[in-house]
Design a protein around this motif. Structure first.
Motif, short mmCIF file in Angstrom:
data_model
loop_
_atom_site.label_atom_id
_atom_site.label_comp_id
_atom_site.label_asym_id
_atom_site.label_seq_id
_atom_site.Cartn_x
_atom_site.Cartn_y
_atom_site.Cartn_z
N TYR A 62 0.83 -1.21 0.00
CA TYR A 62 0.00 0.00 0.00
C TYR A 62 0.86 1.26 0.00
O TYR A 62 0.49 2.26 -0.60
CB TYR A 62 -0.98 0.01 1.17
N LEU A 63 2.00 1.23 0.67
CA LEU A 63 2.90 2.39 0.66
C LEU A 63 3.41 2.66 -0.76
O LEU A 63 3.35 3.79 -1.24
CB LEU A 63 4.08 2.16 1.61
N THR A 64 3.87 1.62 -1.44
CA THR A 64 4.37 1.83 -2.80
C THR A 64 3.23 2.18 -3.75
O THR A 64 3.43 3.00 -4.66
CB THR A 64 5.12 0.58 -3.32
N LEU A 65 2.04 1.63 -3.54
CA LEU A 65 0.91 1.99 -4.39
C LEU A 65 0.54 3.46 -4.21
O LEU A 65 0.26 4.15 -5.18
CB LEU A 65 -0.30 1.09 -4.10
N CYS A 66 0.57 3.92 -2.96
CA CYS A 66 0.28 5.35 -2.71
C CYS A 66 1.33 6.25 -3.36
O CYS A 66 0.98 7.26 -3.98
CB CYS A 66 0.23 5.62 -1.21
N LEU A 67 2.59 5.88 -3.23
CA LEU A 67 3.66 6.69 -3.84
C LEU A 67 3.56 6.70 -5.36
O LEU A 67 3.69 7.75 -5.99
CB LEU A 67 5.03 6.19 -3.39
N LEU A 68 3.35 5.53 -5.94
CA LEU A 68 3.23 5.45 -7.40
C LEU A 68 2.01 6.20 -7.91
O LEU A 68 2.09 6.89 -8.93
CB LEU A 68 3.17 3.99 -7.85
N THR A 69 0.90 6.08 -7.21
CA THR A 69 -0.30 6.80 -7.61
C THR A 69 -0.09 8.30 -7.50
O THR A 69 -0.51 9.06 -8.39
CB THR A 69 -1.50 6.36 -6.77
N ILE A 102 2.75 9.92 -7.78
CA ILE A 102 3.63 10.31 -8.89
C ILE A 102 2.85 10.35 -10.20
O ILE A 102 2.96 11.31 -10.98
CB ILE A 102 4.84 9.36 -8.99
N MET A 103 2.05 9.32 -10.44
CA MET A 103 1.28 9.28 -11.68
C MET A 103 0.26 10.41 -11.75
O MET A 103 0.03 11.00 -12.81
CB MET A 103 0.56 7.93 -11.82
N GLN A 104 -0.36 10.74 -10.62
CA GLN A 104 -1.34 11.82 -10.61
C GLN A 104 -0.67 13.17 -10.81
O GLN A 104 -1.25 14.07 -11.42
CB GLN A 104 -2.17 11.80 -9.33
N ASP A 105 0.55 13.33 -10.30
CA ASP A 105 1.30 14.56 -10.56
C ASP A 105 1.64 14.70 -12.04
O ASP A 105 1.61 15.79 -12.60
CB ASP A 105 2.58 14.61 -9.73
N LEU A 106 1.98 13.57 -12.67
CA LEU A 106 2.31 13.61 -14.10
C LEU A 106 1.10 13.94 -14.97
O LEU A 106 1.23 14.58 -16.00
CB LEU A 106 2.91 12.27 -14.54
N THR A 107 -0.09 13.49 -14.54
CA THR A 107 -1.30 13.76 -15.33
C THR A 107 -2.00 15.05 -14.91
O THR A 107 -2.90 15.50 -15.59
CB THR A 107 -2.30 12.60 -15.23
N GLY A 108 -1.60 15.62 -13.77
CA GLY A 108 -2.20 16.87 -13.31
C GLY A 108 -3.54 16.71 -12.62
O GLY A 108 -4.26 17.68 -12.43
N SER A 109 -3.89 15.51 -12.22
CA SER A 109 -5.16 15.31 -11.52
C SER A 109 -4.95 15.41 -10.02
O SER A 109 -3.83 15.39 -9.52
CB SER A 109 -5.77 13.96 -11.90
N THR A 110 -6.05 15.50 -9.30
CA THR A 110 -5.98 15.66 -7.85
C THR A 110 -5.70 14.31 -7.19
O THR A 110 -6.10 13.26 -7.69
CB THR A 110 -7.30 16.22 -7.30
N ARG A 111 -5.04 14.37 -6.04
CA ARG A 111 -4.75 13.16 -5.27
C ARG A 111 -5.94 12.85 -4.37
O ARG A 111 -6.43 13.70 -3.64
CB ARG A 111 -3.52 13.35 -4.40
N THR A 112 -6.38 11.61 -4.44
CA THR A 112 -7.49 11.16 -3.61
C THR A 112 -7.40 9.65 -3.41
O THR A 112 -6.82 8.95 -4.24
CB THR A 112 -8.85 11.55 -4.24
N LEU A 113 -7.97 9.18 -2.32
CA LEU A 113 -8.00 7.74 -2.06
C LEU A 113 -8.88 7.00 -3.05
O LEU A 113 -8.77 5.78 -3.18
CB LEU A 113 -8.48 7.47 -0.64
N ASP A 114 -9.73 7.73 -3.74
CA ASP A 114 -10.59 7.08 -4.74
C ASP A 114 -9.76 6.37 -5.81
O ASP A 114 -10.18 5.36 -6.34
CB ASP A 114 -11.50 8.11 -5.41
#
Length: 163
Positions: free
Chosen positions: A33-40, A42-54
């Motif tokens: 879960y830690l690596t999934l959160c970090l990867l998500t 990073i990916m959300q920063d690259l796409t410019g979307s908001t970070r959310t647990l969704d």
């Protein structure tokens, strides 16, 4: 551990140890879960979307319609590969890779079910999670098998052994 060890012809201690198994499950869940959160993130920063647990638990977020959904899929697949390396480091047994891979994804199913309030029914969610479980299991088994099949050095035995 008990002082009396049962020897079963194996090079490993074979007594069932629930504390070890539970600690390995907790370690795998935490690291995955830690690596999934970090990867998500990073990916959300690259796409410019908001970070959310969704993005982690909402099964409607997994789609290929836009870059945001594709980045979530990429994060899950990369996490599966990283998870196989964690299986290799934390568990280290070939025959336990399937168990720990299915345990992680089973717990993830329950968490998603609780988070959404309904059982996941989308084809994309099931396809992604089954594929990620297979990637984690097969790659983890490959890595563990390579370690288990390494040659045992016989240099410390001495010159009296005739091979």
């Amino acid at each position: 551990m008990s002082k009396i060890k049962k020897l079963t012809g194996s090079f490993r201690y074979t007594q069932w140890d629930p504390c070890l198994i539970i600690s390995q499950i907790v370690a795998m869940q935490s690291v995955m879960y830690l690596t999934l959160c970090l990867l998500t993130a990073i990916m959300q920063d690259l796409t410019g979307s908001t970070r959310t647990l969704d993005h982690l638990f909402e099964y409607h977020e997994i789609h290929v319609r836009d870059n945001e959904g594709r980045s979530v899929i990429a994060a899950f697949v990369l996490n599966a590969v990283i998870g196989s390396f964690m299986l290799w480091n934390i568990v280290g047994r070939t025959k336990l890779c399937l168990d720990f891979s299915c345990t992680y994804h089973g717990i993830h199913l329950i968490v998603c079910w609780i988070y959404n309030g309904v059982f996941p029914t989308t084809f994309s969610w099931w396809t992604l999670n089954i594929a990620c479980a297979a990637i984690t299991c097969v790659t983890g088994e490959f890595l563990c098998l390579r370690t288990e099949l390494q040659a045992i050095p016989l240099s410390n035995i001495g010159s009296k052994v005739d091979l």
